[in-house]
Enzyme design. Structure first.
Site, PDB file in Angstrom:
ATOM      1  N   SER A 133      52.539  49.724  63.000  1.00  0.00           N
ATOM      2  CA  SER A 133      51.412  49.124  63.842  1.00  0.00           C
ATOM      3  C   SER A 133      52.124  48.720  65.369  1.00  0.00           C
ATOM      4  O   SER A 133      51.141  49.085  66.019  1.00  0.00           O
ATOM      5  CB  SER A 133      50.708  47.838  63.144  1.00  0.00           C
ATOM      6  OG  SER A 133      51.964  46.906  63.001  1.00  0.00           O
TER       7      SER A 133
ATOM      8  N   GLU B 127      39.833  36.053  73.443  1.00  0.00           N
ATOM      9  CA  GLU B 127      40.939  34.740  73.185  1.00  0.00           C
ATOM     10  C   GLU B 127      41.999  35.660  72.897  1.00  0.00           C
ATOM     11  O   GLU B 127      42.167  36.814  72.321  1.00  0.00           O
ATOM     12  CB  GLU B 127      40.504  34.025  72.045  1.00  0.00           C
ATOM     13  CG  GLU B 127      40.648  34.610  70.692  1.00  0.00           C
ATOM     14  CD  GLU B 127      39.866  35.937  70.501  1.00  0.00           C
ATOM     15  OE1 GLU B 127      38.761  35.964  70.922  1.00  0.00           O
ATOM     16  OE2 GLU B 127      40.382  36.622  69.580  1.00  0.00           O
TER      17      GLU B 127
ATOM     18  N   LYS C  44      46.336  47.759  68.853  1.00  0.00           N
ATOM     19  CA  LYS C  44      45.407  47.043  69.242  1.00  0.00           C
ATOM     20  C   LYS C  44      44.490  47.891  70.450  1.00  0.00           C
ATOM     21  O   LYS C  44      43.167  47.465  70.343  1.00  0.00           O
ATOM     22  CB  LYS C  44      45.777  45.682  69.957  1.00  0.00           C
ATOM     23  CG  LYS C  44      46.227  44.806  68.592  1.00  0.00           C
ATOM     24  CD  LYS C  44      46.282  43.437  69.164  1.00  0.00           C
ATOM     25  CE  LYS C  44      46.664  42.388  68.110  1.00  0.00           C
ATOM     26  NZ  LYS C  44      47.860  42.425  67.500  1.00  0.00           N
TER      27      LYS C  44
END
Ligand SMILES: *Cc1c(COP(=O)(O)O)cnc(C)c1O
Length: 384
Positions: free
Chosen positions: A367, A108, A86
């Site tokens: 990931s 958010e 991310k």
């Protein structure tokens, strides 16, 4: 992709007019930024010095022997600062925010992963950060809330609706519309209205840019298959991107069997864009549940919807139970505790390896790391 961000019939932008104006500004600036060598250099410099790229492509020898068949390599997004892919996107979008003169970044978060990545990069680049989070999620994720606050972010509790992710999105969008001249909205996955899916893909494509070069050096050929888990689809699209035109490379997205968006979804508009979506009988997005919070989304990025419809990529499902088995398998065999999201991809890769040949090569995108999930798995084991 057309100028409106269409991928075949998917994508686009279905938002109120005042929000559309903000998105148009963003789309224009993004087009300029990605052609600007100074912008790209700064993005790469931060990835190197702060995130720790390039990260390795690790040959998983023990896992390969255990599964039997094709060689399995792991692309190590788990070794990035903050422990997942991310942050690649957070770095790119926050640099874009600064370029546009924004004074604050808002985002958010549901489980808190995207909020922590955003707060981290905001701290490093010295920009104000406000994270909207549903009241219900805040009470479940107290440690991530504290992390964000340590990093200097303001976490705003959203009590409206059910106090969950969707309500946090609504609150963040209302903030953006009111404050768009000073504020940048950072979206965490390859979803939402144009230009977000294209932008997130661009910043996550570093994954396959690196892995392609690494596998060519290591094996002297392209992989037989690239396997990645898909929630909103950002790590998957980033790990597919540089192989999409290499038609001999199979691209495989792994969804949770409990939220099989691409396997069972129908075209619909959610959150301002069109994609394959799980709908209930009334035509509303279905409530989903996956043991991996990051995969728990009833929609999926528009480009995945398109890759599925055209047959360029394949999408399969893995159950929570299978993911849990893979979580333990990778930990024991390789000394790597994967995120529960990534464990879905590991599980399928092991199945696929058995069907392929010893000469075949599979790249699995790891990931994220599993530290965030250890407590949850511990509690699941205790209650058994
Ligand atoms: C958030 C997250 C995901 C799911 O998001 P995508 O946009 O589908 O990549 C997958 N793995 C990890 C470790 C995550 O934190």
């Amino acid at each position: 992709m057309s100028e409106q961000g269409l991928f075949g019939p998917f994508g686009g932008s279905y938002v109120p007019e005042d929000l559309q104006k903000v998105l148009d500004l963003l789309a224009n600036e993004f087009v300029k930024a990605k052609e600007d060598p100074a912008f790209l250099q700064e993005y790469k410099d931060i990835l190197r010095e702060f995130v720790g790229r390039e990260n390795p492509l690790t040959y998983a020898k023990n896992l390969t022997e255990k599964c039997g068949g094709a060689k399995i390599y792991l692309k190590r997004e788990d070794l990035n600062h903050t422990g997942a892919h991310k942050i690649n996107n957070a770095v790119g979008q926050i640099l874009l925010a600064k370029r546009m003169g924004a004074k604050r970044v808002i985002a958010e978060t549901g489980a808190g992963q995207h909020g922590v990545a955003t707060a981290t990069v905001c701290a490093m680049l010295g920009i104000d950060c406000v994270i909207y989070m549903g009241k219900h999620d805040i009470s479940r994720q107290a440690l991530n809330v504290f992390r964000m606050e340590l990093l200097g972010a303001t976490v705003k509790s959203v009590a409206a609706g059910q106090g969950r992710l969707k309500d946090a999105v609504d609150a963040a969008l209302a903030d953006l519309i009111e404050n768009y001249q000073t504020t940048f909205y950072l979206l965490g996955s390859a979803v939402g209205p144009h230009p977000f899916p294209s932008m997130v893909k661009f910043f996550q494509s570093i994954i396959s840019e690196e892995s392609k070069q690494q596998i060519l050096e290591r094996e002297g050929k392209l992989p037989t298959a690239v396997v990645a888990c898909a929630g909103g689809g950002s790590n998957a699209i980033g790990s597919f991107a540089h192989y999409i035109d290499e038609k001999q490379v199979r691209l495989i997205g792994v969804e949770p069997a409990e939220a099989p968006t691409l396997t069972k979804g129908v075209p619909a508009v959610i959150h301002g864009f069109k994609c394959l979506t799980l709908l209930d009988e009334d035509g509303n997005p279905s409530p989903t549940y996956s043991i991996a919070a990051g995969l728990d989304y009833p929609g999926i990025g528009p480009e995945h919807s398109y890759l599925k419809e055209t047959g360029r990529a394949e999408y399969v499902t893995v159950s929570g139970e299978e993911a849990l088995t893979a979580f333990k398998l990778l930990s024991e065999t390789e000394g790597i505790i994967p995120a529960l999201e990534s464990a879905h991809a590991i599980s399928y890769a092991c199945k696929l390896a058995k069907e392929l040949d010893k000469q075949d090569v599979i790249i699995v995108n790891l990931s994220g790391r599993g530290d965030k999930d250890v407590q949850q798995v511990f509690e699941m084991e205790q209650s058994n």
